[in-house]
Design an enzyme around this catalytic site. Structure first.
Site, PDB file in Angstrom:
ATOM      1  N   TYR A  57      94.778 111.219  91.186  1.00  0.00           N
ATOM      2  CA  TYR A  57      95.701 112.250  91.664  1.00  0.00           C
ATOM      3  C   TYR A  57      96.779 112.459  90.620  1.00  0.00           C
ATOM      4  O   TYR A  57      97.377 111.495  90.136  1.00  0.00           O
ATOM      5  CB  TYR A  57      96.350 111.828  92.995  1.00  0.00           C
ATOM      6  CG  TYR A  57      95.886 112.733  94.103  1.00  0.00           C
ATOM      7  CD1 TYR A  57      96.225 114.088  94.081  1.00  0.00           C
ATOM      8  CD2 TYR A  57      95.089 112.273  95.133  1.00  0.00           C
ATOM      9  CE1 TYR A  57      95.770 114.946  95.073  1.00  0.00           C
ATOM     10  CE2 TYR A  57      94.639 113.127  96.129  1.00  0.00           C
ATOM     11  CZ  TYR A  57      94.976 114.464  96.096  1.00  0.00           C
ATOM     12  OH  TYR A  57      94.523 115.312  97.064  1.00  0.00           O
ATOM     13  N   GLU A  59      99.239 115.387  90.778  1.00  0.00           N
ATOM     14  CA  GLU A  59     100.021 116.577  91.134  1.00  0.00           C
ATOM     15  C   GLU A  59     101.227 116.692  90.214  1.00  0.00           C
ATOM     16  O   GLU A  59     101.906 115.702  89.929  1.00  0.00           O
ATOM     17  CB  GLU A  59     100.483 116.487  92.595  1.00  0.00           C
ATOM     18  CG  GLU A  59      99.354 116.768  93.570  1.00  0.00           C
ATOM     19  CD  GLU A  59      99.799 116.677  95.024  1.00  0.00           C
ATOM     20  OE1 GLU A  59     100.930 116.241  95.288  1.00  0.00           O
ATOM     21  OE2 GLU A  59      98.997 117.056  95.889  1.00  0.00           O
ATOM     22  N   ASP A 203      92.069 140.137  82.922  1.00  0.00           N
ATOM     23  CA  ASP A 203      91.168 139.082  83.378  1.00  0.00           C
ATOM     24  C   ASP A 203      89.955 139.087  82.448  1.00  0.00           C
ATOM     25  O   ASP A 203      89.075 139.936  82.553  1.00  0.00           O
ATOM     26  CB  ASP A 203      90.774 139.386  84.829  1.00  0.00           C
ATOM     27  CG  ASP A 203      89.735 138.421  85.380  1.00  0.00           C
ATOM     28  OD1 ASP A 203      89.195 137.599  84.613  1.00  0.00           O
ATOM     29  OD2 ASP A 203      89.452 138.509  86.587  1.00  0.00           O
ATOM     30  N   THR A 229      87.966 132.610  83.362  1.00  0.00           N
ATOM     31  CA  THR A 229      87.201 131.438  83.760  1.00  0.00           C
ATOM     32  C   THR A 229      86.959 130.642  82.478  1.00  0.00           C
ATOM     33  O   THR A 229      87.107 131.170  81.375  1.00  0.00           O
ATOM     34  CB  THR A 229      85.824 131.809  84.351  1.00  0.00           C
ATOM     35  OG1 THR A 229      85.109 132.547  83.358  1.00  0.00           O
ATOM     36  CG2 THR A 229      85.967 132.653  85.605  1.00  0.00           C
ATOM     37  N   LYS A 232      82.078 130.768  81.487  1.00  0.00           N
ATOM     38  CA  LYS A 232      81.165 131.869  81.130  1.00  0.00           C
ATOM     39  C   LYS A 232      80.946 131.833  79.611  1.00  0.00           C
ATOM     40  O   LYS A 232      80.433 130.842  79.114  1.00  0.00           O
ATOM     41  CB  LYS A 232      81.698 133.172  81.692  1.00  0.00           C
ATOM     42  CG  LYS A 232      81.737 133.134  83.232  1.00  0.00           C
ATOM     43  CD  LYS A 232      82.287 134.377  83.891  1.00  0.00           C
ATOM     44  CE  LYS A 232      82.358 134.183  85.401  1.00  0.00           C
ATOM     45  NZ  LYS A 232      83.006 135.313  86.100  1.00  0.00           N
ATOM     46  N   ARG A 238      83.101 124.575  84.955  1.00  0.00           N
ATOM     47  CA  ARG A 238      83.465 125.587  85.939  1.00  0.00           C
ATOM     48  C   ARG A 238      84.958 125.468  86.236  1.00  0.00           C
ATOM     49  O   ARG A 238      85.415 124.421  86.691  1.00  0.00           O
ATOM     50  CB  ARG A 238      82.630 125.299  87.190  1.00  0.00           C
ATOM     51  CG  ARG A 238      82.520 126.357  88.210  1.00  0.00           C
ATOM     52  CD  ARG A 238      81.246 126.161  89.027  1.00  0.00           C
ATOM     53  NE  ARG A 238      80.114 126.622  88.242  1.00  0.00           N
ATOM     54  CZ  ARG A 238      79.790 127.904  88.086  1.00  0.00           C
ATOM     55  NH1 ARG A 238      80.455 128.845  88.694  1.00  0.00           N
ATOM     56  NH2 ARG A 238      78.777 128.257  87.313  1.00  0.00           N
TER      57      ARG A 238
END
Ligand SMILES: *Cc1c(COP(=O)(O)O)cnc(C)c1O
Length: 433
Positions: A57, A59, A203, A229, A232, A238
């Site tokens: 974790y 954060e 984008d 992203t 791609k 991903r």
């Protein structure tokens, strides 16, 4: 938890998932992957994704975490940030978005008030769900207007866009697309936005790899926000990425966490760092150049095979093929299915001003990033173009299917992938086809 269980490998612990995974390796290896949004990551990226960072974790951001034990998480996240900034020449990078959609959501929250107007590209002309579709977060929370391509050229008409922007007065123009085969003039869109005091979010989910190496004009100097992203053409895990000017950095970071996400996926961030490192190497430029050259060769062969290409061709990694041709051909749905039968993977796609419903569609979208990663070149693309035309012209012929399946087998056999991950001899894995 027994020691045995905790230390055993996937094959022993979960034979069902193990088998599905091996079969997926086989499917990816034995088919021709032409989905324009897909790619094959390197073994190094796969290893980073499968690392123990998944346990952590973290954060917050490097140096400012809500949990202890983050020194190595800080290290990989800082590497990812530094490399992303270098790759795109950006002042600020946030590498935490779990996906492209999350990146867009975070930017909207950072930059807009609920109910503000966004102007995005029409989904049926190549835009994305997150650019204002009524069922998406963007369409639910903001007022939406859209622009499309011109009927004659099937390309964006920037004079028309200027008029639309003046009429609609959006708070933000959203540009970038999922199915647009031409160069996008981000500089011009930036000028149009400034003429009415609007912001721009570009984008670049599909074209990020080309932008990174300068083979597509960059939006970074012209747009307040750039999202992408990472899986791609950028060929990473991903995930998503936001780039922005320093003045928006605080807002963007706050809107990713705690705005729309909780703990970051540190294993994915580690893999992003690896992928950005790969993208900074000279080989990545040649790879992107080969994607483009392959797309041109494929486009030429499809045209020679009697198929109509939307906008007449391509400037990037993808081609939108009108397989319906006003009823003379077959639907996109039928083409997708027929090609799948011979282990050629594409997706049906609407074409601008489509007369078929989206789920049927008149087109297919094909892209070269994945097969270029496998090492295929122009000659292979011409071969594949001729196979696609054959299937589209005779989708129901068993003879044609048999012949094409043999050709696909021959072709994929020459370009092996993931040697360490192949099903071993005697396993039950399918051999596609
Ligand atoms: C793929 C894509 C996205 C979304 O990416 P996900 O990771 O699937 O959420 C956003 N915008 C565009 C233009 C895309 O092509």
């Amino acid at each position: 938890m027994s020691d045995n269980f905790f230390t055993a490998g996937l094959e022993d612990v979960d034979p069902l998932v193990f088998k599905a995974t091996k079969n997926e390796v086989s499917r990816q290896t034995n088919g021709l992957e032409l989905i324009a949004s897909e790619n094959f990551v390197s073994e190094a990226v796969l290893q980073a994704m499968g690392s123990v960072f998944t346990n952590k974790y973290a954060e917050g951001y490097p140096g400012k975490r809500y949990y202890g034990g983050c020194e190595f998480a800080d290290e990989v996240e800082q590497l990812a940030i530094d490399r992303a900034r270098e790759l795109f020449g950006a002042e600020h990078a946030n590498v935490q978005p779990h996906s492209g959609s999350q990146a867009n959501t975070a930017v909207y929250i950072a930059a807009l008030e609920h109910g503000n107007k966004i102007l995005g590209m029409d989904l049926s002309h190549g835009g994305h769900l997150t650019h204002g579709h009524p069922l998406n977060f963007s369409g639910i929370n903001f007022e939406v207007a859209s622009y499309g391509v011109s009927r004659e050229t099937e390309q964006i008409d920037y004079d028309e866009l200027q008029k639309k922007v003046e009429a609609e007065r959006p708070a933000m123009i959203v540009c970038g697309a999922s199915a647009y085969p031409r160069i996008i003039d981000f500089e011009r869109i930036g000028e149009i936005a400034r003429s009415v005091g609007a912001m721009v979010m570009a984008d670049i989910a599909h074209i990020a790899g080309m932008v990174a190496v300068g083979l597509h004009p960059t939006p970074v100097p012209h747009c307040e926000y750039v999202t992408t992203t990472t899986h791609k053409t950028l060929r990473g895990p991903r995930g998503g990425l936001i780039l922005c000017k320093e003045e928006f950095a605080k807002n963007v970071d706050r809107s990713v966490f705690p705005g729309v996400q909780g703990g970051p996926l540190v294993h994915i961030i580690a893999a992003k760092a690896v992928a950005f490192g790969e993208a900074l190497r000279e080989e990545f430029r040649s790879y992107q150049a080969q994607i483009l050259s392959n797309a041109k060769a494929l486009a030429d062969e499809l045209t020679a095979g009697g198929l109509r290409l939307v906008s007449g061709g391509t400037d990037n990694h993808l081609i939108l093929v009108d397989v319906f041709m006003d009823g003379k051909g077959i639907t996109g749905k039928k083409a997708e299915k027929a090609l799948e039968e011979v282990n050629i993977t594409v997706n049906k796609n609407t074409i601008p001003f489509d007369t078929n419903k989206p789920f049927v569609a008149s087109g297919i979208r094909v892209g070269t990033p994945a097969l270029t990663t496998r090492g295929m070149k122009e000659d292979d693309m011409r071969k594949i173009g001729s196979l696609i035309s054959k299937i589209v012209h005779e989708p129901d012929s068993e003879d044609v299917r048999g012949e094409v399946r043999r050709e696909v087998k021959e072709l994929t056999g020459r370009f092996p992938m993931y040697p360490a991950r192949q099903p071993t001899f005697g396993s039950e894995a399918i051999s596609a086809g």
